[in-house]
Design a protein around this motif. Structure first.
Motif, mmCIF file in Angstrom:
data_model
loop_
_atom_site.group_PDB
_atom_site.id
_atom_site.type_symbol
_atom_site.label_atom_id
_atom_site.label_comp_id
_atom_site.label_asym_id
_atom_site.label_seq_id
_atom_site.Cartn_x
_atom_site.Cartn_y
_atom_site.Cartn_z
ATOM 1 N N UNK A 321 36.075 44.127 55.045
ATOM 2 C CA UNK A 321 34.967 43.961 54.108
ATOM 3 C C UNK A 321 34.698 42.469 53.911
ATOM 4 N N UNK A 322 33.431 42.120 53.788
ATOM 5 C CA UNK A 322 33.080 40.725 53.554
ATOM 6 C C UNK A 322 33.592 40.259 52.186
ATOM 7 N N UNK A 323 33.729 38.927 51.981
ATOM 8 C CA UNK A 323 34.187 38.412 50.677
ATOM 9 C C UNK A 323 33.291 38.900 49.543
ATOM 10 N N UNK A 324 33.935 39.265 48.429
ATOM 11 C CA UNK A 324 33.222 39.842 47.286
ATOM 12 C C UNK A 324 33.448 38.980 46.049
ATOM 13 N N UNK A 325 32.373 38.705 45.304
ATOM 14 C CA UNK A 325 32.495 38.098 43.982
ATOM 15 C C UNK A 325 31.686 38.931 42.999
ATOM 16 N N UNK A 340 26.457 40.753 41.723
ATOM 17 C CA UNK A 340 27.415 41.222 42.724
ATOM 18 C C UNK A 340 27.043 40.606 44.064
ATOM 19 N N UNK A 341 27.999 39.913 44.668
ATOM 20 C CA UNK A 341 27.763 39.261 45.955
ATOM 21 C C UNK A 341 28.798 39.732 46.955
ATOM 22 N N UNK A 342 28.323 40.214 48.105
ATOM 23 C CA UNK A 342 29.212 40.642 49.179
ATOM 24 C C UNK A 342 28.698 39.976 50.452
ATOM 25 N N UNK A 343 29.455 38.982 50.936
ATOM 26 C CA UNK A 343 28.974 38.226 52.079
ATOM 27 C C UNK A 343 27.686 37.512 51.717
ATOM 28 N N UNK A 532 38.432 48.088 43.489
ATOM 29 C CA UNK A 532 39.494 47.231 42.948
ATOM 30 C C UNK A 532 38.951 45.844 42.620
ATOM 31 N N UNK A 533 38.108 45.301 43.497
ATOM 32 C CA UNK A 533 37.516 43.985 43.252
ATOM 33 C C UNK A 533 36.625 44.009 42.005
ATOM 34 N N UNK A 534 35.884 45.072 41.826
ATOM 35 C CA UNK A 534 35.009 45.191 40.660
ATOM 36 C C UNK A 534 35.815 45.278 39.371
#
Length: 708
Positions: A321-325, A340-343, A532-534
């Protein structure tokens, strides 16, 4: 001559008829299921469109109000621009048939599906796909079908084929599947946190049922089918291809490994521009041929790199999965917000809480309804570095928004538990693939930030497929390049427990059950990782609503009191709104919702309504107003619109000769309810009230008669 074929299909027979309607179309079919009837027509131009490298197909689904015995609302009294449902069903019909046209077919082609009759029991969407496929199959238009479609529900653990609208209300699955004889082409639906195994079982059942309608389409084709027109295969100039490879292949291989989307595209465009300049080809057809060859080389290199070297354009592994913030509370005055940012894909999602007055009212062929949860998706041109006019939501915007809304609907609290109308807006600020699934994630975060007690968080992921003969790679979290050059776009959203929404589209002739099972399993791993990231950012919905969100209090009054709260012509309820500034919604059952960001205003409105709807209680003391004097006593209003009689003998401990010696009209006096008879007449006593309040400080001021 009219030909009609039918077969059993769920609870009803499905029939396909040709030769009675729209005979000048290249293909026309009337499909019927129960008393729901659609007409599908297909027409293609005689010559291919010049100068294009795409298939110019348009699909339109339209609902006629007369189909449900209705006259359209509004001033013009005729059907206008397509509704959201019409757009969604148009996309639903388009997606499974588009990949089945020859790659070299460039003739303008139009499919129109018109709803002629609805029985308000059976859906029109799967029937529209079947009818459109049949019209193409019997026409002279080249088409590698037919395609069948079916709807699957699940009630109390049992699958239902083509469930009715009533059955769908009790179903924890609403799935539509389209496919060919050999493979599934499209999946679309929502579920109430169902497992991957149950979803796969439903899809397999659907593909089995689809065979029935494929059989009758082929039977009708054998009776009335026209000879197919020839689609000339694409002729590739081998000499030109070799020249392009010699000049550009090494540069293409370097460019596709650039991780940044904008930089990679800039390099690719520069290579193509250099080719045009170097080869000095100005004729339109040759220029187009260079572009087609170049794009095919780029496609083969990207796919070969993934299949042979297990390397993706951005360097990830196939299941990475691309980097997530994740950020929440990013906007100060909104009720809930998240970024929400993914890649290189980013969604700004904002949740707004409204009242019952904000509900969306829908007037559809199936009947009128209300929506209390809405999700709207916007894809502005700057998100991909383009310049384009803003002209309202596109078909794609509406489709992506509907998918994300379906994903979140399963976890939205009921109206009884949370009496708010909810709207989530997702603005895509950057896009490099999977923006609809980023919307699901951002939407979840914004709802949690707003304090909406969702049942559990939802995340989404888009899966891809690269398939060449026996070589197969399934990709997690696909980028825009992998979506464009790949063979599948498979979006799955859900919770840690199960799936809430699913959408699959194929660019090749379907996939097998084994590939789908693998994709679902890999998607679950990715979905749990994203969840989990969320949850690292916000673990649960906030316990308090935003200070800017309305507070809604629900109260219940007797049905016969509703008229008193509303007042003649709405005068009373308007007065309450003007005095307190709140929003009030009241239904015929007596449920009243009061909303305002000011809690004091809500309490004030409740107090006024309580006064209006209050009923006299035996033994209770009231401060009432003398409304009328008679020889035998005084009529006193103890609560709005409710009077009682204080007999002259109950005015004082002493003997009273004249009522006016003790009270006058307009006086405010303490009285006690001593009796309510069967007719509702109320007897009051002033002397009992004075006796019982004697010596009590809280009644000291009220014991004195106050003149109006």
């Amino acid at each position: 001559m009219v030909k009609k074929i039918e077969t059993g299909f769920g609870s009803y027979k499905v029939s396909l008829e040709h030769g009675r309607m729209a005979k000048q179309a290249h293909g026309s079919v009337v499909g019927r299921y129960g008393d729901t009837v659609v007409l599908a027509t297909v027409v293609a131009s005689d010559e291919p469109r010049k100068g294009i490298d795409f298939f110019p197909l348009t699909v339109d689904y339209q609902e006629k109000a007369y189909a449900a015995g209705k006259i359209p609302g509004g001033f013009f009294k005729r059907e206008g621009r397509p509704s959201e449902r019409e757009i969604l069903v148009s996309r639903l019909i388009d997606r499974p048939i588009r990949p089945l046209f020859p790659i070299s077919f460039f003739n303008d082609t139009q499919v129109i599906v018109t709803v002629l009759s609805v029985d308000q029991t059976n859906s029109t969407d799967f029937l529209g796909i079947i009818a459109a496929s049949t019209a193409l199959t019997i026409s002279d238009i080249p088409f590698n079908g037919p395609v069948g479609a079916v709807k699957i529900g699940r009630i109390e653990g049992e699958f239902v084929v083509n469930p009715s609208y009533t059955e769908l209300e009790r179903s924890d699955l609403n799935l539509i599947v389209a496919g060919t004889r050999d493979a599934v082409m499209m999946v679309e639906g929502g579920a109430n946190e169902l497992s991957e195994d149950i979803m796969l079982e439903a899809i397999n059942l659907a593909h089995k049922e689809i065979q029935k309608v494929i059989d009758i389409q082929l039977e009708l084709q054998s009776l009335v089918g026209r000879k197919k027109m020839e689609a000339e295969p694409l002729a590739i100039n081998k000499e030109l291809e070799d020249q392009i490879k010699k000049l550009a292949l090494d540069r293409i291989r370097e460019a596709i490994l650039i991780p940044n989307k904008a930089s990679r595209q800039e390099h690719i465009d520069k290579i193509l521009d250099d080719l045009h300049l170097h080869l000095k080809k100005d004729e339109e057809d040759i220029t187009k041929e260079i572009t087609i060859i170049f794009n095919e080389i780029e496609k083969n290199e990207v796919r070969g790199m993934i299949l042979d070297k297990n390397i993706r354009a951005d360097g990830r592994k196939h299941n990475e999965i691309r980097p997530i913030t994740c950020e929440v509370g990013v906007l100060p005055r909104t009720h809930g917000s998240a970024l929400f940012t993914r890649g290189e894909t980013q969604s700004l999602s904002v949740a707004t809480l409204g009242t019952a007055l904000d509900e969306q009212r829908i007037d559809a062929l199936e009947g009128e309804s209300k929506k209390t949860f809405m999700l709207h998706y916007n894809f502005p041109p700057f998100s991909v570095g383009e310049v384009k006019g803003l002209r309202g939501p596109s078909r794609r915007d509406i489709g992506h928004g509907a998918l994300a809304e379906r994903a979140l609907r399963a976890v939205i609290p009921s109206k009884d538990d949370f009496p708010y109308t909810l709207r989530v807006v997702s603005d895509i600020l950057e896009s490099n693939g999977s923006s609809s699934m980023a919307t699901v994630c951002a939407g979840t975060l914004s709802l949690m930030d707003a304090g909406v007690p969702i049942k559990t968080p939802v995340a989404g992921i888009a899966m891809g497929l690269i398939k060449e003969t026996e070589k197969i790679v399934i990709l997690s979290d696909i980028s825009g390049l992998e979506d464009h050059l790949g063979d599948m776009d498979f979006k799955i959203a859900g919770t840690s427990k199960g799936i809430t929404a699913i959408q699959m589209d194929m660019k090749i002739a379907g996939i097998t059950k084994e590939i789908m099972a693998t994709a679902l399993g890999q998607a679950k791993e990715g979905r749990l990782f994203i969840l989990d990231k969320m949850l690292e950012t916000i673990a649960a919905p906030r316990t308090n609503l935003s200070a800017h969100a309305p507070r809604i209090v629900t109260m219940k009054v007797k049905q016969e009191k509703v008229r008193e709260v509303i007042g003649p012509g709405g005068k009373v309820i308007r007065g309450i709104v003007e005095k307190t500034g709140v929003k009030i919604d009241i239904d015929d059952s007596g449920v009243i919702s009061i909303a305002s960001a000011d809690e004091e205003a809500v309490r004030a409105a409740m107090e006024i309504i309580n006064q209006i709807t209050a009923e006299a209680e035996i033994g209770k003391i009231y401060l009432g107003k003398v409304r009328r004097i008679v020889d035998f006593g005084a009529f006193v209003e103890i609560i709005p619109n409710t009077d009682g009689l204080v007999h002259i003998s109950q005015l004082s401990e002493e003997r009273v000769k004249n009522v006016t010696d003790e009270v006058s009209e307009g006086d405010e006096i303490l009285v006690k309810v001593i009796e309510i008879d069967k007719q509702g007449k109320i007897r009051l006593s002033r002397k009992d009230a004075l006796r019982e309040t004697s010596g009590k400080p809280e009644f000291a001021e009220k014991r004195t008669v106050r003149r109006a």
